[in-house]
Design an enzyme around this catalytic site. Structure first.
Site, PDB file in Angstrom:
ATOM      1  N   SER A 283     -70.839  28.886 -33.514  1.00  0.00           N
ATOM      2  CA  SER A 283     -72.135  28.230 -33.443  1.00  0.00           C
ATOM      3  C   SER A 283     -72.648  27.947 -34.863  1.00  0.00           C
ATOM      4  CB  SER A 283     -73.110  29.096 -32.636  1.00  0.00           C
ATOM      5  OG  SER A 283     -74.287  28.391 -32.334  1.00  0.00           O
TER       6      SER A 283
ATOM      7  N   GLU B 143     -69.894  22.715 -22.950  1.00  0.00           N
ATOM      8  CA  GLU B 143     -70.971  22.786 -23.944  1.00  0.00           C
ATOM      9  C   GLU B 143     -71.782  21.499 -24.048  1.00  0.00           C
ATOM     10  OE1 GLU B 143     -70.573  24.969 -27.558  1.00  0.00           O
ATOM     11  OE2 GLU B 143     -68.565  25.655 -27.037  1.00  0.00           O
TER      12      GLU B 143
ATOM     13  N   HIS C 196     -71.375  27.561 -24.173  1.00  0.00           N
ATOM     14  CA  HIS C 196     -71.510  27.913 -25.581  1.00  0.00           C
ATOM     15  C   HIS C 196     -71.417  29.418 -25.829  1.00  0.00           C
ATOM     16  CE1 HIS C 196     -72.582  27.028 -29.706  1.00  0.00           C
ATOM     17  NE2 HIS C 196     -73.582  27.890 -29.677  1.00  0.00           N
TER      18      HIS C 196
END
Length: 311
Positions: free
Chosen positions: A173, A235, A291
């Protein structure tokens, strides 16, 4: 049927006494220490998993440095520890795992990581945050890289023989964004860069300006680098839990705008064109993962990518 842990006949005092007498679960072969950056005086909690066998080569142990250690250090440490016990079977060699975290028992410190993981930029153009709050301070990635280079790496190398040609960086991330920033601006720091679900969207894809400069430099001066980019297949779309939520329209727009899957795939394709300049690139999309759920899969893939047995 097993008794429920919160038996109403057990008083709150008794439960508190039982909790106080219990011991925390420990992860064998690991340690946690505090290290302060000399330049900024920022404090980091360093989590280390010691290698389970002898160095795999006269040059020493491979090492993998990972960000967001509070959230995923145990996953990485177990993945490496279990698989490196029998390299002849698993193909993974004994290695040092170094996690960089913060003084919290929560998985993340949102304020600290937003500063440490984002590149400095003269102009900031950021979308509204998912929770509606204002963005914390950003732009500390270069100072964070200095800490890793000047403080953390020397501390690790004083305790274990580290193979200078087998050092990896893993981030997810915002950590993936940081990993790309490190690759593009300091490609000499590591030999393997693993960017899992990188937040390429940050500041209107500012990191892609760094990519262009990196690619131009590599064409003039080849680099011996391995790059892995991973992303969860979901995602960029709503998962079932999100699709039934009251904020589903906002979440759908957030995912559409950020283009997590498309950005990762397109970046990997562009970097793959640098193969003739000794930049080896792999891309992995994990179907059905979002995610957060993708993190264990990305770690497993990273271990095989960076710590494989070399014959």
């Amino acid at each position: 049927m097993a008794a429920h842990d919160e038996n109403p006949s057990v008083s709150a005092t008794a439960r508190a006494q039982r909790a106080a007498a219990a011991s925390a679960v420990a992860l064998p072969g690991t340690e946690r220490r505090v290290l302060r950056a000399r330049a900024t005086r920022r404090e980091y909690h360093i989590m280390i998993s010691r290698p389970v066998g002898n160095p795999p080569s006269p040059s020493g142990y491979p090492v993998i440095y990972m960000l967001d250690a509070n959230a995923a250090f145990a996953t990485m440490a177990e993945a490496v520890g279990l698989r490196s016990r029998r390299p002849e079977v698993t193909g993974i060699v004994p290695s040092v795992v170094v996690g960089i975290g913060y003084a919290t028992d929560e998985p993340f410190d949102p304020v600290a990581r937003a500063y440490d993981c984002t590149p400095p930029a003269a102009v900031l153009k950021l979308p509204p945050r998912p929770d509606g709050t204002s963005w914390p301070r950003t732009g500390g990635a270069d100072a964070f890289l200095d800490f890793i280079t000047q403080d953390l790496k020397p501390a690790i190398e004083r305790e274990w023989p580290i193979d200078a040609d087998r050092q990896a960086l893993f981030g997810h991330s915002f950590g993936g964004l940081f990993t790309l920033h490190a690759l593009f601006t300091r490609p000499h720091m590591f030999q393997s860069y693993i960017a899992a679900s990188p937040s390429i969207w940050w500041n209107e894809c500012f990191v892609l300006d760094e990519e262009r400069a990196f690619s131009a430099a590599v064409r003039d001066r080849p680099r011996n680098l391995d790059v892995l980019i991973t992303v969860g297949g979901c995602e960029q779309e709503l998962v079932p839990a999100e699709a039934s939520g009251v904020d589903r329209a906002w979440r759908a727009e957030w995912k559409r705008r950020n283009r997590m899957v498309d950005n990762a795939r397109e970046l990997a394709a562009r970097l793959a064109r640098l193969a003739e300049r000794d930049v080896r690139v792999a891309f992995q999309e994990f179907a059905g993962e979002d995610h957060v759920s993708v993190l264990p899969a990305a770690i497993s893939r990273a271990v095989g990518f960076a710590l494989a047995l070399r014959r």
